[in-house]
Scaffold this active site. Structure first.
Site, PDB file in Angstrom:
ATOM      1  N   ASP A 149       0.829  -1.202   0.000  1.00  0.00           N
ATOM      2  CA  ASP A 149       0.000   0.000   0.000  1.00  0.00           C
ATOM      3  C   ASP A 149       0.866   1.255   0.000  1.00  0.00           C
ATOM      4  OD1 ASP A 149      -2.268   1.848   0.824  1.00  0.00           O
ATOM      5  OD2 ASP A 149      -3.286  -0.086   0.797  1.00  0.00           O
ATOM      6  N   HIS A 183      -3.916   5.025   4.229  1.00  0.00           N
ATOM      7  CA  HIS A 183      -4.602   3.806   3.805  1.00  0.00           C
ATOM      8  C   HIS A 183      -3.923   2.541   4.347  1.00  0.00           C
ATOM      9  CE1 HIS A 183      -6.178   1.300   0.312  1.00  0.00           C
ATOM     10  NE2 HIS A 183      -7.257   1.994   0.641  1.00  0.00           N
ATOM     11  N   SER A 217     -11.474  -1.800   0.326  1.00  0.00           N
ATOM     12  CA  SER A 217     -10.166  -1.660   0.949  1.00  0.00           C
ATOM     13  C   SER A 217     -10.139  -2.182   2.358  1.00  0.00           C
ATOM     14  CB  SER A 217      -9.856  -0.177   1.105  1.00  0.00           C
ATOM     15  OG  SER A 217      -9.216   0.307   0.013  1.00  0.00           O
TER      16      SER A 217
END
Ligand SMILES: *[C@@H]1O[C@H](CO)[C@@H](O)[C@H](O)[C@H]1NC(C)=O
Ligand SMILES: *[C@@H]1O[C@H](CO)[C@@H](O)[C@H](O)[C@H]1NC(C)=O
Ligand SMILES: *[C@@H]1O[C@H](CO)[C@@H](O)[C@H](O)[C@H]1NC(C)=O
Ligand SMILES: *[C@@H]1O[C@H](CO)[C@@H](O)[C@H](O)[C@H]1NC(C)=O
Ligand SMILES: *[C@@H]1O[C@H](CO)[C@@H](O)[C@H](O)[C@H]1NC(C)=O
Ligand SMILES: *[C@@H]1O[C@H](CO)[C@@H](O)[C@H](O)[C@H]1NC(C)=O
Ligand SMILES: [Ca+2]
Ligand SMILES: [Ca+2]
Length: 643
Positions: free
Chosen positions: A187, A228, A403
């Site tokens: 990520d 994230h 996600s």
């Protein structure tokens, strides 16, 4: 995250399909050229030497020509990743001089300047958390955010349906907490100094491929865009009972950071090196990103990346195979994750999301390659997002999108692997099929019903085989016997060019023996691929259904209203379905092709190749099925009745 609009991707898109017969591997690659798309070139070059060289020799060659050597591709002794700092990070043309400069070196066989393309994070919208709430000692675990983690334990207090959760307490009660299992979060980095993550951070297995150093710390931006990875990491492995944020699904497991999303353009080399990083230290790779979810992109892993995935699955974890968990996509009902070559791959476990009342989330894509579901945000109350760790030591309640769903699955698999270190990548998929639950998942629009396949396994187009059940997967993992050898059978092919009728539909048939009597005989299905070439005056209007001999119907391509492509169509694209798992593939397969709205478009189907993957021997015959109503008992019975 805001979904960025995509630049149409470049050409040289290569697709790999793999035939695996125990150790014998056959890799078929096909070049799919996207015409007319603007190209972007990065300052990265794949350089292949004629002979094996040492790292020092490669470094010297790089230096002599004015490049930096960022290291080997997939630990190769011949292929290296060179970067030229004097070139702009992105430009619209290949640099012939830089290419030629390297090519003049007699040691160098091949030079390929890397095209850049977009890969976007799957997350719905960024929100900054307000920090921690006071410690609450009445709960078990005692972590302050545990009560917001309804996806771990749903008692209805957050407005959702009681017991609609991952049933993790039942797994923890069996002693499974993820010890000595590592999940890599591919990520935008991980805040590995976070007090809820730092003790579970596996630095040895981590790397920063966005800036080529061992420290995958997120780059600061004012809007916390790079939060994230940290949020995903906490879902897997946030520590328990430490008074900080909540707990991870596998709170004693390790997370590695693989920072690879934070540069202007993605390259095949960055992707490949990320997915092939430390495959014996990393058990599970979790990816919550992919080709842009704009409903018109058709894209997937390219050459080196496909090689990396295949290598990981066949050789990683000391031969048991790495587990690649993939978020199925945030393109909503106007996209179809079978047009995403990562989610649709057999080598990845593609995970969709449900919200706290059992419906699918409005941003969810659906497709027949989805194996199962976990949970994410989207309930009426914005606080019912996914509570987890956030950047700079904070916590959040609003992690979101598919996600947020994929790392939950990674955590569940870490629990299963802890209790049975022998599980292969295929065992994980079988366990997922057998232990996932319908629970109270449903399509709020009433369109996609739960259906039974030919061996009594319940599936739904939106949710695959249902929501992961950590307690059940751990219990079954303890008793599990490795599934028999996998075979790959070319079930048949139609390669005539046939018009897709403007109204009505075209049905093609393949009658297959599923390689009976040959060394590739498949009697019990795992994945099925329909590799299809077609064109159309509007690609997004083409809808396809595949029906198995046992009459299970998979919608392998749905309408994609935004996809206005009229030139490329699909070129040997592998549409995959998991819905026929366990079925007998022998007999007549039907492919129905039509336009969503009749009378407006024309097109031609040019090729359909049916690929059957599975086992010759019944996969569960050595497993006890004490509960006669369990899925395992039903499938075993269906398999026995057949013999
Ligand atoms: C942890 O896992 C590694 C690799 O999977 C293995 O080599 C090692 O022995 C394990 N350690 C323990 C304590 O189980
Ligand atoms: C793709 O990978 C294969 C396998 O290494 C290689 O033989 C082939 O040349 C590659 N194709 C391109 C276009 O780089
Ligand atoms: C794992 O597999 C090995 C070799 O097949 C076997 O000896 C061992 O007993 C297995 N362990 C477990 C826990 O199943
Ligand atoms: C179709 O398949 C046949 C038999 O496999 C082959 O001989 C022929 O060349 C193929 N035609 C096309 C257009 O690919
Ligand atoms: C599709 O292919 C057919 C046959 O090759 C060709 O005649 C037709 O023009 C193509 N249509 C489109 C929309 O590209
Ligand atoms: C088929 O489509 C045409 C327009 O292309 C339309 O005129 C015709 O009525 C349609 N036929 C049927 C049976 O729907
Ligand atoms: Ca904690
Ligand atoms: Ca998508």
């Amino acid at each position: 995250m805001n979904i960025q609009r995509c630049l149409p991707v470049g050409n040289d898109y290569l697709l790999g399909l793999l035939a695996s017969c125990l150790v014998a591997l056959v890799i078929l690659t096909e070049e799919v050229v996207t015409k007319g798309a603007p190209q972007v070139f990065t300052n990265s070059f794949l350089v292949e030497f004629n002979n094996d060289v040492t790292r020092e020799q490669a470094d010297k060659v790089a230096r002599d020509h004015g490049f930096d050597n960022a290291g080997p591709l997939l630990r190769s002794k011949r292929e290296f990743h060179f970067i030229h700092k004097g070139l702009p990070a992105t430009r619209s043309k290949r640099s012939i001089p830089h290419h030629r400069n390297l090519k003049t070196d007699p040691q160098i066989k091949l030079v390929a300047q890397q095209p850049g393309y977009k890969r976007t994070k799957r997350g719905y919208r960024p929100l900054i958390s307000k920090g921690q709430v006071p410690l609450d000692k009445t709960q078990e675990p005692t972590d302050p955010y545990f009560k917001f983690q309804w996806y771990l334990k749903n008692d209805g207090s957050m407005g959702g349906k009681p017991k609609l959760d991952l049933n993790v307490e039942a797994a923890w009660a069996q002693g499974a907490t993820g010890k000595n299992v590592t999940t890599a979060i591919m990520d935008d980095g991980i805040d590995y100094l976070h007090p809820d993550l730092k003790f579970n951070y596996n630095a040895r297995a981590s790397y920063d491929f966005s800036s080529n150093d061992p420290f995958p710390y997120p780059r600061y931006t004012d809007d916390w865009f790079n939060s994230h990875g940290t949020r995903c990491a906490g879902e897997v492995a946030a520590a328990r009972d430490n008074g900080v944020c909540g707990v991870g699904v596998a709170y004693d497991s390790k997370v590695a950071g693989i920072r690879m999303l934070d540069q202007p353009y993605m390259t095949d080399l960055i992707e490949a090196n990320s997915m092939g990083h430390e495959p014996n230290l990393i058990d599970i790779y979790s990816a919550s990103w992919g080709p842009t979810d704009d409903g018109k992109t058709v894209d997937g892993p390219r050459n080196a990346t496909m090689r990396a995935i295949v290598k990981g699955v066949n050789e990683g974890r000391n031969g048991l195979g790495n587990i690649y968990v993939w978020a199925s996509g945030d393109g909503g009902e106007d996209d179809d994750c079978n047009a995403d070559g990562y989610a649709a791959s057999m080598w990845t476990v593609s995970i969709n999301s449900a919200i706290n009342d059992g419906q699918n989330a409005h941003y969810d894509e659906s497709c027949t390659s989805t194996l199962a579901s976990t949970f994410s945000n989207g309930g009426g109350d914005p606080k019912t997002g996914v509570a987890t760790t956030d950047l700079y030591g904070r916590c959040t309640k609003t992690h979101s999108g598919t996600s947020a769903a994929a790392p939950e699955a990674a955590g569940v698999y870490a629990l299963a692997i802890e209790v049975n270190r022998n599980l292969t990548w295929r065992d994980i998929q079988h366990l997922t099929v057998l232990t996932s639950k319908r629970n109270s998942l449903y399509d709020g629009k009433g369109y996609f019903k739960w259906q039974m396949n030919g061996v009594g396994l319940e599936f739904n187009h939106l949710f695959g085989y249902g929501v992961l059940d950590a307690g059940a997967i751990v219990a079954m993992a303890k008793e599990w016997k490795t599934v028999p050898q996998r075979f790959h059978c070319d079930g048949g092919k139609i390669n005539k060019t046939l018009a897709i009728p403007s109204n009505g539909s075209l049905t093609l048939y393949i009658d297959t023996h599923a390689c009976k009597g040959t060394e590739n005989e498949v009697n019990y299905l795992e994945h099925v691929q329909a590799v299809i070439t077609l064109n159309s005056t509007r690609r997004g209007e083409v809808v396809m259904h595949l029906e198995s001999p046992m009459k299970t119907r998979s919608m392998i391509l749905s309408q994609r209203p935004n996809d206005d492509d009229h030139t490329d169509g699909f070129s040997k694209w592998p549409f995959m379905t998991t819905h026929t798992w366990g079925e007998n593939p022998r007999g007549r397969w039907r492919l129905e092709v039509k336009f969503h709205v009749p009378g407006q478009n024309t097109g031609f189907i040019k090729e359909w190749n049916l690929l059957l993957h599975g086992t010759k021997d019944a996969p569960y015959k050595n497993l006890a099925a004490p509960d006669p109503h369990s899925k395992l008992a039903m499938v075993k019975k269906a398999h026995e009745d057949r013999r």
